[in-house]
Design a protein around this motif. Structure first.
Motif, PDB file in Angstrom:
ATOM      1  N   GLY A   9      53.040  14.431  36.890  1.00 53.70           N
ATOM      2  CA  GLY A   9      51.675  14.273  37.382  1.00 53.70           C
ATOM      3  C   GLY A   9      51.527  14.801  38.793  1.00 53.70           C
ATOM      4  N   GLY A  10      50.276  14.848  39.265  1.00 58.05           N
ATOM      5  CA  GLY A  10      50.040  15.322  40.616  1.00 58.05           C
ATOM      6  C   GLY A  10      48.594  15.672  40.833  1.00 58.05           C
ATOM      7  N   LEU A  11      48.355  16.377  41.928  1.00 60.21           N
ATOM      8  CA  LEU A  11      47.020  16.810  42.317  1.00 60.21           C
ATOM      9  C   LEU A  11      46.890  18.298  42.044  1.00 60.21           C
ATOM     10  N   GLN A  39      43.910   6.709  31.203  1.00 59.19           N
ATOM     11  CA  GLN A  39      42.953   5.693  31.638  1.00 59.19           C
ATOM     12  C   GLN A  39      42.402   6.078  33.000  1.00 59.19           C
ATOM     13  N   ALA A  40      41.103   6.348  33.004  1.00 61.03           N
ATOM     14  CA  ALA A  40      40.414   6.666  34.249  1.00 61.03           C
ATOM     15  C   ALA A  40      39.943   5.363  34.905  1.00 61.03           C
ATOM     16  N   ASP A  89      39.323  14.982  33.768  1.00 64.34           N
ATOM     17  CA  ASP A  89      40.669  14.710  33.245  1.00 64.34           C
ATOM     18  C   ASP A  89      41.454  13.800  34.187  1.00 64.34           C
ATOM     19  N   THR A  90      40.892  13.512  35.349  1.00 64.43           N
ATOM     20  CA  THR A  90      41.563  12.635  36.304  1.00 64.43           C
ATOM     21  C   THR A  90      41.771  11.250  35.699  1.00 64.43           C
ATOM     22  N   ALA A  91      43.024  10.805  35.700  1.00 67.47           N
ATOM     23  CA  ALA A  91      43.367   9.521  35.085  1.00 67.47           C
ATOM     24  C   ALA A  91      44.852   9.252  35.285  1.00 67.47           C
ATOM     25  N   GLY A 115      53.297   5.182  33.411  1.00 62.44           N
ATOM     26  CA  GLY A 115      52.145   6.009  33.762  1.00 62.44           C
ATOM     27  C   GLY A 115      52.415   6.975  34.902  1.00 62.44           C
ATOM     28  N   THR A 116      51.694   8.082  34.866  1.00 62.43           N
ATOM     29  CA  THR A 116      51.767   9.068  35.944  1.00 62.43           C
ATOM     30  C   THR A 116      50.346   9.518  36.269  1.00 62.43           C
ATOM     31  N   GLN A 117      50.048   9.608  37.563  1.00 64.36           N
ATOM     32  CA  GLN A 117      48.690   9.920  38.004  1.00 64.36           C
ATOM     33  C   GLN A 117      48.434  11.423  37.941  1.00 64.36           C
ATOM     34  N   VAL A 118      47.311  11.781  37.359  1.00 61.41           N
ATOM     35  CA  VAL A 118      46.826  13.162  37.376  1.00 61.41           C
ATOM     36  C   VAL A 118      45.468  13.156  38.060  1.00 61.41           C
TER      37      VAL A 118
END
Length: 122
Positions: A9-11, A39-40, A89-91, A115-118
């Motif tokens: 994940g990442g920015l 999950q947003a 798609d941020t979640a 979980g991994t943040q996107v």
């Protein structure tokens, strides 16, 4: 014990790509369906994509044509290639294994990763 660990994940800017990986570890004989859910903030967890042990994929309509799920059964790993990313798609993306066989007769149901943040910026 069985654990799922996500990474990747990442920015990223809108239109960019990311590749998520999820490795299952522990006492594993085989895994049925593996998948990615997301999950947003303020929303319920939803399906992004799943894939059977035979390699048949299933996608949410919102990601069809942009995301590709794949798996390597020998490595107990599932991937999610995400292209043409959008801010929506941020979640937090969670890896799931619906049924993990530890022996042919013993299994665990519904195993989740942490979980991994996107984050997709516009």
């Amino acid at each position: 014990q069985v654990q799922l660990v996500e990474s990747g994940g990442g920015l990223v800017q809108a239109g960019g790509s990311l590749r998520l990986s999820c490795v299952a570890s522990g006492s594993i004989f085989s895994i049925n369906v593996m998948g990615w859910y997301r999950q947003a903030p303020g929303k319920q967890r939803e399906l992004a994509a799943t894939i059977t042990s035979g390699g048949s994929p299933n996608y949410a309509d919102s990601v069809k044509g942009r995301f590709t799920i794949s798996r390597d059964n020998a490595k107990n790993t599932v991937y999610l290639q995400m292209n043409s990313l959008k801010p929506e798609d941020t979640a937090v993306y969670y890896c799931n294994a619906d049924r993990v066989y530890q022996t042919p007769l013993r299994s665990k149901f519904n195993v989740w990763g942490q979980g991994t943040q996107v984050t997709v910026s516009s």
